[in-house]
Write a protein that holds these residues in place. Structure first.
Motif, mmCIF file in Angstrom:
data_model
loop_
_atom_site.group_PDB
_atom_site.id
_atom_site.type_symbol
_atom_site.label_atom_id
_atom_site.label_comp_id
_atom_site.label_asym_id
_atom_site.label_seq_id
_atom_site.Cartn_x
_atom_site.Cartn_y
_atom_site.Cartn_z
ATOM 1 N N SER A 1 -6.302 -2.610 9.690
ATOM 2 C CA SER A 1 -6.273 -3.079 11.080
ATOM 3 C C SER A 1 -5.717 -2.039 12.056
ATOM 4 C CB SER A 1 -5.457 -4.376 11.166
ATOM 5 O OG SER A 1 -4.135 -4.149 10.720
ATOM 6 N N ASN A 2 -5.632 -0.779 11.602
ATOM 7 C CA ASN A 2 -5.128 0.323 12.425
ATOM 8 C C ASN A 2 -3.735 0.059 12.999
ATOM 9 O OD1 ASN A 2 -7.383 2.059 12.120
ATOM 10 N ND2 ASN A 2 -8.514 0.783 13.576
ATOM 11 N N GLN A 3 -2.887 -0.598 12.225
ATOM 12 C CA GLN A 3 -1.502 -0.854 12.650
ATOM 13 C C GLN A 3 -0.496 -0.062 11.840
ATOM 14 O OE1 GLN A 3 -0.617 -5.135 13.487
ATOM 15 N NE2 GLN A 3 -2.680 -5.431 12.633
ATOM 16 N N TYR A 4 -0.979 0.811 10.960
ATOM 17 C CA TYR A 4 -0.080 1.553 10.084
ATOM 18 C C TYR A 4 0.762 2.543 10.888
ATOM 19 C CZ TYR A 4 1.699 3.744 5.882
ATOM 20 O OH TYR A 4 2.524 4.186 4.888
ATOM 21 N N LYS B 1 3.873 10.562 6.472
ATOM 22 C CA LYS B 1 4.057 10.873 5.055
ATOM 23 C C LYS B 1 4.666 9.648 4.377
ATOM 24 C CE LYS B 1 5.864 14.373 1.924
ATOM 25 N NZ LYS B 1 6.667 15.608 1.840
ATOM 26 N N THR B 2 4.006 9.210 3.323
ATOM 27 C CA THR B 2 4.357 7.939 2.692
ATOM 28 C C THR B 2 4.668 8.119 1.218
ATOM 29 O OG1 THR B 2 2.914 6.766 4.237
ATOM 30 C CG2 THR B 2 3.515 5.594 2.228
ATOM 31 N N LEU B 3 5.741 7.464 0.779
ATOM 32 C CA LEU B 3 6.060 7.386 -0.646
ATOM 33 C C LEU B 3 5.639 6.018 -1.147
ATOM 34 C CD1 LEU B 3 7.381 8.224 -3.330
ATOM 35 C CD2 LEU B 3 9.568 7.435 -2.382
ATOM 36 N N VAL B 4 4.736 6.007 -2.117
ATOM 37 C CA VAL B 4 4.331 4.766 -2.774
ATOM 38 C C VAL B 4 5.231 4.608 -3.990
ATOM 39 C CG1 VAL B 4 2.471 3.536 -3.949
ATOM 40 C CG2 VAL B 4 1.950 4.988 -1.970
ATOM 41 N N LEU B 5 6.093 3.600 -3.949
ATOM 42 C CA LEU B 5 7.058 3.370 -5.029
ATOM 43 C C LEU B 5 6.588 2.187 -5.855
ATOM 44 C CD1 LEU B 5 9.672 4.491 -6.146
ATOM 45 C CD2 LEU B 5 10.916 3.063 -4.554
ATOM 46 N N GLY B 6 6.329 2.453 -7.151
ATOM 47 C CA GLY B 6 5.720 1.456 -8.028
ATOM 48 C C GLY B 6 4.240 1.771 -8.200
ATOM 49 N N ALA B 7 3.904 3.055 -8.051
ATOM 50 C CA ALA B 7 2.513 3.503 -8.146
ATOM 51 C C ALA B 7 1.956 3.257 -9.544
ATOM 52 C CB ALA B 7 2.427 4.994 -7.810
ATOM 53 N N SER B 8 0.698 2.833 -9.598
ATOM 54 C CA SER B 8 0.031 2.532 -10.861
ATOM 55 C C SER B 8 -1.255 3.333 -11.003
ATOM 56 C CB SER B 8 -0.296 1.037 -10.937
ATOM 57 O OG SER B 8 -1.037 0.758 -12.116
ATOM 58 N N LEU B 9 -1.565 3.708 -12.240
ATOM 59 C CA LEU B 9 -2.820 4.402 -12.538
ATOM 60 C C LEU B 9 -3.987 3.422 -12.625
ATOM 61 C CD1 LEU B 9 -1.467 6.785 -15.320
ATOM 62 C CD2 LEU B 9 -2.123 7.412 -12.990
ATOM 63 N N LYS B 10 -3.687 2.124 -12.722
ATOM 64 C CA LYS B 10 -4.734 1.111 -12.880
ATOM 65 C C LYS B 10 -5.434 0.859 -11.544
ATOM 66 C CE LYS B 10 -2.256 -1.195 -16.610
ATOM 67 N NZ LYS B 10 -1.532 -2.391 -17.029
ATOM 68 N N PRO B 11 -6.762 1.075 -11.488
ATOM 69 C CA PRO B 11 -7.507 0.921 -10.232
ATOM 70 C C PRO B 11 -7.421 -0.475 -9.618
ATOM 71 C CG PRO B 11 -8.837 2.047 -11.877
ATOM 72 C CD PRO B 11 -7.603 1.551 -12.571
ATOM 73 N N HIS C 1 -3.180 10.311 5.493
ATOM 74 C CA HIS C 1 -1.720 10.295 5.434
ATOM 75 C C HIS C 1 -1.290 11.075 4.188
ATOM 76 C CE1 HIS C 1 -1.089 7.406 8.665
ATOM 77 N NE2 HIS C 1 -2.081 6.681 8.159
ATOM 78 N N PRO C 2 -0.340 11.997 4.318
ATOM 79 C CA PRO C 2 0.191 12.673 3.126
ATOM 80 C C PRO C 2 0.895 11.631 2.246
ATOM 81 C CG PRO C 2 0.995 13.697 5.165
ATOM 82 C CD PRO C 2 0.299 12.441 5.544
ATOM 83 N N VAL C 3 0.704 11.720 0.935
ATOM 84 C CA VAL C 3 1.227 10.703 0.027
ATOM 85 C C VAL C 3 2.000 11.340 -1.128
ATOM 86 C CG1 VAL C 3 0.621 8.783 -1.523
ATOM 87 C CG2 VAL C 3 -0.739 9.183 0.540
ATOM 88 N N GLU C 4 3.139 10.739 -1.434
ATOM 89 C CA GLU C 4 3.895 11.025 -2.652
ATOM 90 C C GLU C 4 3.914 9.716 -3.426
ATOM 91 O OE1 GLU C 4 4.678 13.980 -3.350
ATOM 92 O OE2 GLU C 4 5.046 15.032 -1.457
ATOM 93 N N ALA C 5 4.088 9.799 -4.745
ATOM 94 C CA ALA C 5 4.049 8.577 -5.548
ATOM 95 C C ALA C 5 5.017 8.663 -6.720
ATOM 96 C CB ALA C 5 2.631 8.327 -6.054
#
Length: 119
Positions: A116-119, A3-13, A29-33
């Motif tokens: 690279s499958n290292q996450y 479970k990952t928190l993306v901090l500084g998430a943007s709506l811009k693609p 991966h479950p994601v919070e933003a």
């Protein structure tokens, strides 16, 4: 799955934080933003508030070191296993604080780790 928190998430693609949300979701991966503007990316709601998310494994940062300061206590309070400092977010002062709180510091690129499958 981490479970990952993306901090500084943007709506811009075109933003790396936006790409990271998409790739995390695609890798199941479950994601919070948290970001500056409310919205939705890949089915993930972006909050503008420092919410008390539970069971965060990883915080991935997309904030420059100066902007990170107001989040130090917040990130530590979430008790993540690790914090990823993406390119441009490197912050030795914060590394020390995280390590003192037994939180792993990883200076890397979330997108590369996923690819690279290292996450």
């Amino acid at each position: 799955m981490k479970k990952t928190l993306v901090l500084g998430a943007s709506l811009k693609p075109s933003r790396y934080s936006n790409l990271a949300i998409n790739r995390l979701v695609n890798n199941n991966h479950p994601v919070e933003a948290v970001g500056l503007r409310k919205g939705e990316v890949a089915g993930v709601q972006i909050s503008t508030e420092k919410r008390g998310f539970k069971n965060i494994d990883t915080v991935t940062l997309y904030l420059n070191p100066k902007r990170q300061e107001e989040y130090y206590d917040y990130i530590i309070s979430l008790k993540p296993n690790r914090v990823i400092f993406n390119p441009g977010t490197e912050n030795p002062e914060f590394y020390d604080l995280l390590k003192k709180n037994n939180i792993e510091v990883e200076v890397a690129c979330t997108l590369v780790l996923l690819a690279s499958n290292q996450y």
